[in-house]
Design an enzyme around this catalytic site. Structure first.
Site, PDB file in Angstrom:
ATOM      1  CG  ASP A  86      -1.950   1.029   1.275  1.00 21.89           C
ATOM      2  OD1 ASP A  86      -2.450   1.377   0.193  1.00 21.89           O
ATOM      3  OD2 ASP A  86      -2.302   1.498   2.378  1.00 21.89           O
ATOM      4  CG  HIS A  87      -0.461   4.815  -0.065  1.00 21.66           C
ATOM      5  ND1 HIS A  87      -0.893   5.753  -0.993  1.00 21.66           N
ATOM      6  CD2 HIS A  87      -1.569   4.429   0.621  1.00 21.66           C
ATOM      7  CE1 HIS A  87      -2.205   5.926  -0.865  1.00 21.66           C
ATOM      8  NE2 HIS A  87      -2.640   5.123   0.098  1.00 21.66           N
ATOM      9  N   GLY A 145      -8.223   8.456   6.302  1.00 23.59           N
ATOM     10  CA  GLY A 145      -8.219   8.524   7.765  1.00 23.59           C
ATOM     11  C   GLY A 145      -9.430   9.178   8.404  1.00 23.59           C
TER      12      GLY A 145
HETATM   13  P1  13P Z   1      -8.858   4.802   5.164  1.00 22.54           P
HETATM   14  O1  13P Z   1      -7.966   4.602   6.343  1.00 22.54           O
HETATM   15  O2  13P Z   1      -9.379   6.200   5.103  1.00 22.54           O
HETATM   16  O3  13P Z   1      -9.908   3.761   5.087  1.00 22.54           O
HETATM   17  O4  13P Z   1      -7.945   4.648   3.852  1.00 22.54           O
HETATM   18  C1  13P Z   1      -7.369   3.419   3.554  1.00 22.54           C
HETATM   19  C2  13P Z   1      -6.489   3.521   2.366  1.00 22.54           C
HETATM   20  O5  13P Z   1      -6.708   4.266   1.465  1.00 22.54           O
HETATM   21  C3  13P Z   1      -5.343   2.599   2.313  1.00 22.54           C
HETATM   22  O6  13P Z   1      -4.576   2.814   1.167  1.00 22.54           O
HETATM   23  O1  G3H Z   2      -3.461   4.897   3.033  1.00 21.95           O
HETATM   24  C1  G3H Z   2      -2.945   4.780   4.145  1.00 21.95           C
HETATM   25  C2  G3H Z   2      -3.348   3.709   5.074  1.00 21.95           C
HETATM   26  O2  G3H Z   2      -4.693   3.586   5.127  1.00 21.95           O
HETATM   27  C3  G3H Z   2      -2.941   3.865   6.493  1.00 21.95           C
HETATM   28  O3  G3H Z   2      -1.619   3.835   6.480  1.00 21.95           O
HETATM   29  O4  G3H Z   2      -0.783   2.367   8.270  1.00 21.95           O
HETATM   30  O5  G3H Z   2       0.601   4.110   7.140  1.00 21.95           O
HETATM   31  O6  G3H Z   2      -1.211   4.766   8.753  1.00 21.95           O
HETATM   32  P1  G3H Z   2      -0.702   3.789   7.764  1.00 21.95           P
HETATM   33 ZN    ZN Z   3      -4.615   4.906   0.578  1.00 21.34          ZN
END
Ligand code: 13P
Ligand code: G3H
Ligand code: ZN
Length: 298
Positions: free
Chosen positions: A96-97, A195
């Site tokens: 993720d990201h 978030g």
């Molecule tokens: P939320 O935490 O807002 O549900 O977003 C999740 C997200 O986009 C993870 O990439």
């Molecule tokens: O998009 C970001 C995730 O929802 C939350 O990421 O675990 O880095 O806070 P994190």
């Molecule tokens: Zn995200």
């Protein structure tokens, strides 16, 4: 995905992980979306898989930058692999990201079956350049890559509505980006904010529809915790195929755990307490699976 062998990653060592490419292609064809939930600890991973198994739904377990800092990449990866190995449903292990080319290479090395490079805050040309590089290595081993264009901010950034709109994904640029990078799915900015604790975000459906039409890619909804379920359902009809949920799962784990601990404040064994947290996570995940239309698709 152009070139590369047919996605089989993760199956080589008898692990039932599947690729996002496989799962999202089916979702796009079937006009439903697959839930992508964050794998932050064993409780979340187990509860998410249990809920999806009960509903026979495919699932994406994603490891965020926060999860890497919290659990470490090896531990977070091992948790998902161990849970997936016992699961009776298709499980995708997704980054993720992703922050860099190097991080994507590391994830490929440890067995991820789906990658992401988030270059949304970089100048356009740099986003294209690194996304393209990640796609080249990932496609060589049959793995799909999610990219991001336009910025989906965090609630903590405190942007105004106008500022958020100024960061929306441009459909023409998205089409050019998809062509230039070869990415397999695209995270779009159309109103959601990461978030959010309450479901107050609206989405620009016309924009999502246009991006889907112009890129022909399965689109990804980030920041879904803050989007009403009905709005998510409409977004799926516009081309969203993957729904990322993190905050709501985290809040469910906290709420269930707190309730149980409040009921037994003298407890010394955390396991029965955490079990209640897991039960809340299962409820939240089941609701998403039903609403996204992916029940029975696994
Ligand atoms: P939320 O935490 O807002 O549900 O977003 C999740 C997200 O986009 C993870 O990439
Ligand atoms: O998009 C970001 C995730 O929802 C939350 O990421 O675990 O880095 O806070 P994190
Ligand atoms: Zn995200």
């Amino acid at each position: 995905m152009k070139g590369g062998r047919e996605p089989q990653a993760g199956r080589a060592d008898n692990m039932p992980l599947v690729t996002s490419h496989e799962v999202l292609r089916k979702a796009k064809r079937g006009k439903y979306a697959v839930g992508a939930f964050n794998a932050n600890n064993m409780e979340c991973v187990k509860a998410v898989i249990e809920a999806c198994e009960e509903l026979k739904a495919p699932v994406i377990l994603q490891i965020s930058q926060g999860a890497i800092k919290y659990a470490g990449l090896e531990m977070a990866t091992a948790m998902v692999k161990a849970a997936a190995a016992e699961a009776k449903i298709p499980v995708v292990l997704h980054l993720d990201h992703g922050t860099s080319f190097e991080q994507n290479v590391q994830c490929l090395q440890v067995g991820f079956t789906s990658l992401m490079f988030d270059g949304s805050k970089l100048p356009y040309e740099e986003n294209v350049e690194t996304t393209k590089k990640v796609c080249e290595i990932a496609h060589a081993v049959g793995i799909g890559v999610e990219a991001e264009l336009g910025i989906i901010p965090k609630i903590e950034d405190g942007y105004s509505k106008k500022e958020i709109e100024a960061m929306f994904t441009d459909p023409d640029q998205a089409a050019e980006f998809a062509k230039a990078t070869g990415c397999d799915s695209l995270a779009v900015a159309a109103g959601a904010v990461h978030g959010m604790k309450s479901r107050g975000a609206g989405l620009d459906f016309d924009r999502i529809t246009e991006i889907a039409k112009k890129t022909k890619l399965p689109l990804v909804q980030h920041g879904s915790s803050g989007v009403p379920l009905k709005t998510l359902q409409k977004a799926i009809t516009c081309g969203i195929c993957k729904i990322n949920v993190a905050t709501r799962v985290s809040m469910a784990l906290l709420a269930g755990t707190k309730r149980a601990w409040d009921q037994d404040p003298e407890a010394k064994d955390f396991r029965p307490i955490f079990k209640e947290g897991m039960s809340e996570v299962r409820k939240v995940v089941s609701e998403y699976v039903h609403k996204l239309g992916c029940a029975g698709k696994g």
